[in-house]
Each structure stands twice: as structure tokens, then as C-alpha cells.
Design a protein around this motif. Structure first.
Motif, PDB file in Angstrom:
ATOM      1  N   SER A  66      86.898  40.065  15.535  1.00 38.66           N
ATOM      2  CA  SER A  66      85.666  39.681  14.850  1.00 38.66           C
ATOM      3  C   SER A  66      85.875  38.310  14.229  1.00 38.66           C
ATOM      4  CB  SER A  66      85.263  40.701  13.790  1.00 38.66           C
ATOM      5  OG  SER A  66      86.178  40.701  12.714  1.00 38.66           O
ATOM      6  N   LEU A  67      84.791  37.590  14.099  1.00 36.92           N
ATOM      7  CA  LEU A  67      84.829  36.249  13.531  1.00 36.92           C
ATOM      8  C   LEU A  67      83.556  36.068  12.728  1.00 36.92           C
ATOM      9  CD1 LEU A  67      86.477  33.607  13.529  1.00 36.92           C
ATOM     10  CD2 LEU A  67      85.190  32.904  15.540  1.00 36.92           C
ATOM     11  N   ASP A  68      83.704  35.703  11.467  1.00 33.33           N
ATOM     12  CA  ASP A  68      82.549  35.574  10.566  1.00 33.33           C
ATOM     13  C   ASP A  68      81.706  36.852  10.567  1.00 33.33           C
ATOM     14  OD1 ASP A  68      83.315  33.029   9.831  1.00 33.33           O
ATOM     15  OD2 ASP A  68      82.016  32.043  11.282  1.00 33.33           O
ATOM     16  N   ASP A  69      82.384  37.987  10.497  1.00 30.63           N
ATOM     17  CA  ASP A  69      81.728  39.307  10.466  1.00 30.63           C
ATOM     18  C   ASP A  69      80.916  39.610  11.719  1.00 30.63           C
ATOM     19  OD1 ASP A  69      82.785  40.023   7.965  1.00 30.63           O
ATOM     20  OD2 ASP A  69      81.224  38.866   6.953  1.00 30.63           O
ATOM     21  N   LYS A  70      81.186  38.912  12.808  1.00 28.97           N
ATOM     22  CA  LYS A  70      80.509  39.179  14.081  1.00 28.97           C
ATOM     23  C   LYS A  70      81.568  39.629  15.078  1.00 28.97           C
ATOM     24  CE  LYS A  70      77.076  35.686  13.206  1.00 28.97           C
ATOM     25  NZ  LYS A  70      77.146  34.291  12.883  1.00 28.97           N
TER      26      LYS A  70
ATOM     27  N   ILE B 237      85.155  26.603  19.161  1.00 27.65           N
ATOM     28  CA  ILE B 237      84.059  27.573  19.254  1.00 27.65           C
ATOM     29  C   ILE B 237      83.091  27.355  18.095  1.00 27.65           C
ATOM     30  CG2 ILE B 237      83.512  30.035  19.156  1.00 27.65           C
ATOM     31  CD1 ILE B 237      86.414  30.419  20.208  1.00 27.65           C
ATOM     32  N   ARG B 238      81.813  27.344  18.425  1.00 23.56           N
ATOM     33  CA  ARG B 238      80.764  27.270  17.408  1.00 23.56           C
ATOM     34  C   ARG B 238      80.326  28.696  17.052  1.00 23.56           C
ATOM     35  NH1 ARG B 238      78.247  24.178  21.399  1.00 23.56           N
ATOM     36  NH2 ARG B 238      76.501  25.619  21.229  1.00 23.56           N
ATOM     37  N   ALA B 239      79.863  28.875  15.840  1.00 23.73           N
ATOM     38  CA  ALA B 239      79.452  30.207  15.368  1.00 23.73           C
ATOM     39  C   ALA B 239      78.404  30.839  16.276  1.00 23.73           C
ATOM     40  CB  ALA B 239      78.939  30.121  13.937  1.00 23.73           C
ATOM     41  N   ASP B 240      77.485  30.039  16.816  1.00 24.93           N
ATOM     42  CA  ASP B 240      76.432  30.610  17.660  1.00 24.93           C
ATOM     43  C   ASP B 240      76.942  31.074  19.023  1.00 24.93           C
ATOM     44  OD1 ASP B 240      76.819  27.951  18.544  1.00 24.93           O
ATOM     45  OD2 ASP B 240      74.746  27.777  19.211  1.00 24.93           O
ATOM     46  N   GLU B 241      78.181  30.736  19.358  1.00 25.66           N
ATOM     47  CA  GLU B 241      78.768  31.157  20.633  1.00 25.66           C
ATOM     48  C   GLU B 241      79.486  32.504  20.542  1.00 25.66           C
ATOM     49  OE1 GLU B 241      79.948  27.112  22.911  1.00 25.66           O
ATOM     50  OE2 GLU B 241      81.093  27.516  21.085  1.00 25.66           O
ATOM     51  N   ILE B 242      79.779  32.964  19.342  1.00 29.25           N
ATOM     52  CA  ILE B 242      80.556  34.187  19.162  1.00 29.25           C
ATOM     53  C   ILE B 242      79.975  35.375  19.918  1.00 29.25           C
ATOM     54  CG2 ILE B 242      81.428  35.874  17.481  1.00 29.25           C
ATOM     55  CD1 ILE B 242      81.623  33.480  15.492  1.00 29.25           C
TER      56      ILE B 242
ATOM     57  N   VAL C 217      83.718  40.093  18.383  1.00 29.07           N
ATOM     58  CA  VAL C 217      84.032  39.309  19.573  1.00 29.07           C
ATOM     59  C   VAL C 217      84.160  40.306  20.714  1.00 29.07           C
ATOM     60  CG1 VAL C 217      85.714  37.813  20.696  1.00 29.07           C
ATOM     61  CG2 VAL C 217      85.203  37.501  18.268  1.00 29.07           C
TER      62      VAL C 217
END
Length: 74
Positions: free
Chosen positions: A43-47, A18-23, A49
Motif C-alpha cells: 500500500s502507498l498513501d493508504d491506497k 510514481i505519481r499518486a494518481d498512478e497507484i 498496490v
């Protein structure tokens, strides 16, 4: 083991990196391993899911795996 259990209950797994922009587009995400079983990622990288809580399919896989382990089947 989890792939086989998922197939048995008609859940398609995607093991793509998974790329960060896909989260923001993910509806569910989980990690799996010998010590984590099925661990939801909310959550992943403070974003967040999905809705920021374990999804329906993740919870279903947790139940299926737990039942399989409890019964001693693989």
C-alpha cells in the motif's frame, strides 16, 4: 546486481518515479537497496498496490536475490 539478476530471469524492471494518481493502476511495487534487498510495497498513501499483497514477480525477485546471496555470486 538486481537489474542483472532480473534480466537473467527475463523480468523487465521499470525504475520510473510514481505519481499518486498512478497507484491504482500498479500491479506490483517494491523497494530495493542494500539493507532492504527486495521489499514489497502493498500500500502507498493508504491506497492498495495491486491486490494489496506481494506480487508474483516481487516474490520471484526475492527468491532469485536470496539464492544469489546464499551462493556468494554477483
Amino acid at each position: 546486481m538486481l537489474r542483472d539478476l532480473a534480466r537473467e530471469v527475463n523480468i523487465e524492471l521499470d525504475e520510473t518515479p510514481i505519481r499518486a494518481d498512478e497507484i491504482p493502476r500498479l500491479s506490483e511495487l517494491f523497494l530495493t537497496g542494500t539493507t532492504t534487498d527486495v521489499m514489497p510495497v502493498v500500500s502507498l498513501d493508504d491506497k492498495p498496490v495491486g491486490k494489496g499483497k506481494p506480487g508474483e514477480l516481487t516474490r520471484k525477485l526475492q527468491r532469485v536475490l536470496a539464492d544469489s546471496l546464499a551462493s556468494g555470486s554477483d
